[in-house]
Scaffold this active site. Structure first.
Site, mmCIF file in Angstrom:
data_model
loop_
_atom_site.group_PDB
_atom_site.id
_atom_site.type_symbol
_atom_site.label_atom_id
_atom_site.label_comp_id
_atom_site.label_asym_id
_atom_site.label_seq_id
_atom_site.Cartn_x
_atom_site.Cartn_y
_atom_site.Cartn_z
ATOM 1 C CB SER A 247 -0.951 -0.060 1.191
ATOM 2 O OG SER A 247 -2.049 0.746 0.900
ATOM 3 C CE LYS A 251 -0.133 5.262 -1.655
ATOM 4 N NZ LYS A 251 -1.185 4.648 -2.386
ATOM 5 C CD1 TRP A 338 -8.038 3.210 -1.314
ATOM 6 C CD2 TRP A 338 -9.781 4.367 -2.109
ATOM 7 N NE1 TRP A 338 -7.941 4.499 -0.847
ATOM 8 C CE2 TRP A 338 -9.002 5.232 -1.315
ATOM 9 C CE3 TRP A 338 -10.938 4.873 -2.717
ATOM 10 C CZ2 TRP A 338 -9.316 6.569 -1.114
ATOM 11 C CZ3 TRP A 338 -11.255 6.223 -2.516
ATOM 12 C CH2 TRP A 338 -10.453 7.043 -1.734
ATOM 13 C CG HIS A 388 -5.763 -2.442 0.843
ATOM 14 N ND1 HIS A 388 -5.026 -2.097 -0.276
ATOM 15 C CD2 HIS A 388 -5.221 -1.735 1.872
ATOM 16 C CE1 HIS A 388 -4.105 -1.216 0.063
ATOM 17 N NE2 HIS A 388 -4.198 -0.982 1.362
HETATM 18 C C1 GTR Z 1 -5.331 4.407 2.170
HETATM 19 C C2 GTR Z 1 -4.795 5.272 1.078
HETATM 20 C C3 GTR Z 1 -4.119 4.415 0.060
HETATM 21 C C4 GTR Z 1 -3.211 3.387 0.692
HETATM 22 C C5 GTR Z 1 -3.720 2.828 1.992
HETATM 23 C C6 GTR Z 1 -2.696 2.077 2.836
HETATM 24 O O1 GTR Z 1 -6.041 5.104 3.117
HETATM 25 O O2 GTR Z 1 -5.855 5.969 0.512
HETATM 26 O O3 GTR Z 1 -3.452 5.218 -0.881
HETATM 27 O O4 GTR Z 1 -1.942 3.897 0.845
HETATM 28 O O5 GTR Z 1 -4.244 3.800 2.797
HETATM 29 O O6 GTR Z 1 -1.539 2.464 2.975
HETATM 30 O O7 GTR Z 1 -3.100 1.066 3.417
#
Ligand code: GTR
Length: 407
Positions: A247, A251, A338, A388
């Site tokens: 996540s 990045k 998402w 996720h």
């Molecule tokens: C979310 C965010 C994502 C992702 C995620 C995470 O809230 O919108 O871009 O980075 O967190 O890190 O689990």
């Protein structure tokens, strides 16, 4: 679910493939002066530096050229961890500029067998080193108290152990090194003064320059400091270092891999917006949403692309291409809309032309593979069922990919 729906309505998020706008991606193999890039040398000397500059100045901010002091202290070392299978190690990193210090703690497992050098996975954890295992010798990560109140359930040991398939990783002959990402930059815009960013000469607590690095840049920098340490470790094969980021850490892992070629494998797990997903699809999380919710992640220049992704001078297939000839693996989860699974896949696919300049193998179809049918070439990809998260299945794929390239 309700919360997600409200968030989307409020922020106008698109989950409908038929509403993805038609888009033209910035050219991967054409230099700013119009010249076509036809060789790896030309890519490295001409196009690659142009793209790195754009990602630094427009998206993640510039990584400072000056260095600060980093000292390492071995805090604990247990050669008989996990019933004698591994050596565990805790290492304190002390970052300092002569006036101020910030500490971070690295947690490592190094298999005792085989006896030679071995490959290693590096990856940040979200909830402290103590969250990754039930091992009671793990010390709390130094910055964790800044982000979690004392009675929060995240202080429980092993609360995210499900994301760290340590047994599997170790049994397959890999060492693993993890650190809490809050130790490098506590993930809160109010805590910049507690981040390593505050140790650098250009830091001003009152002002953030438009192209100045922020949290993602700092996390990427921190993972390179972990590599510096691993290079001093006799049991670690420093030609076989993989980074795995989930996540927001996916990045940061991609940005780290783009800047530091010592990461021979870069793995993006559900990295989504600002990670592997193509911005121009405007599917799921967008620039405007991420900049609003996380104003401390990207550089300030990046805000000018809110709701104007089509004007970005880069897109994320180019970020992945910057990792070449390093091997790269992108993973998505079916329910993680998402993060835009299709956008993540397309970036991995569209980075192919640069990998082919190096004679490397790429994803050869723009059709997404079925669930649980990983593609394992020099660029890899899978999409799995579920949400996720980082699962055992994800780790199995990463280990297979690492075996393929490291063994
Ligand atoms: C979310 C965010 C994502 C992702 C995620 C995470 O809230 O919108 O871009 O980075 O967190 O890190 O689990």
């Amino acid at each position: 679910w309700l919360v997600a729906v409200c968030l989307c309505a409020q922020q106008n998020v698109n989950y409908d493939e038929s509403k993805v706008p038609a888009y033209i991606l910035p050219n991967l193999l054409q230099a700013n002066n119009g010249e076509k890039i036809t060789s790896a040398t030309q890519w490295e000397t001409q196009r690659r530096p142009e793209l790195l500059e754009l990602f630094a100045s427009q998206m993640y901010g510039r990584t400072p050229e000056d260095n600060i002091d980093v000292a390492y202290e071995i805090v604990t070392e247990n050669p008989n961890a996990m019933d004698g299978k591994v050596t565990s190690k805790q290492v304190r990193f002390i970052f300092s500029n002569g006036k101020k210090k910030i500490e971070a703690l690295l947690w490592m497992y190094i298999p005792n067998k085989p006896t030679g050098k071995m490959p290693v996975f590096v990856g940040y954890n979200f909830k402290g080193n103590h969250s990754t295992t039930f091992d009671t010798t793990v010390l709390y990560s130094p910055a964790f108290h800044l982000v979690k109140e004392p009675d929060h359930p995240d202080w429980e040991r092993g609360n995210q152990a499900n994301r760290w398939s340590y047994d599997k990783i170790i049994d397959r002959g890999y060492a693993i090194a993890t650190m809490c990402y809050h130790d490098i930059y506590p993930d809160n815009p109010e805590l910049r003064d507690h981040s390593i960013v505050s140790l650098f000469p250009e830091y001003d607590p009152e002002v953030i320059a438009p192209d100045e690095w922020q949290a993602i840049g700092a996390w990427a920098w921190g993972s390179s400091r972990i590599v510096d340490f691993l290079e001093t470790q006799e049991k670690i094969d420093s030609d076989k270092i993989a980074i795995m980021g989930h996540s927001r850490q996916g990045k940061a892992a991609l940005w780290a891999g783009a800047q530091d070629e010592r990461f021979r494998i870069v793995i993006s797990n559900d990295s989504g917006c600002g990670g592997a997903a193509l911005f121009r699809r405007k599917f799921g999380e967008t620039a405007a949403v991420i900049n609003k919710n996380f104003p401390h992640w990207f550089c300030k220049n990046f805000r000018q692309y809110n709701d104007k992704e089509e004007t970005l001078p880069v897109d994320q297939h180019q970020l992945i291409a910057l990792i070449a000839p390093g091997k790269v693996y992108v993973a998505s989860a079916e329910e993680d809309l998402w993060a835009d699974p299709r956008g993540e896949f397309l970036s991995a696919y569209l980075a192919g032309p640069v990998y082919r300049l190096y004679g490397l193998t790429t994803i050869d179809s723009g059709e997404m593979p079925a669930l649980h049918k990983p593609i394992m070439r020099d660029i890899g990809y899978h999409i799995r069922a579920g949400k996720h998260d980082v699962t055992e299945y994800d780790w199995e794929c990463y280990l297979d990919f690492a075996d393929k390239h490291f063994k």
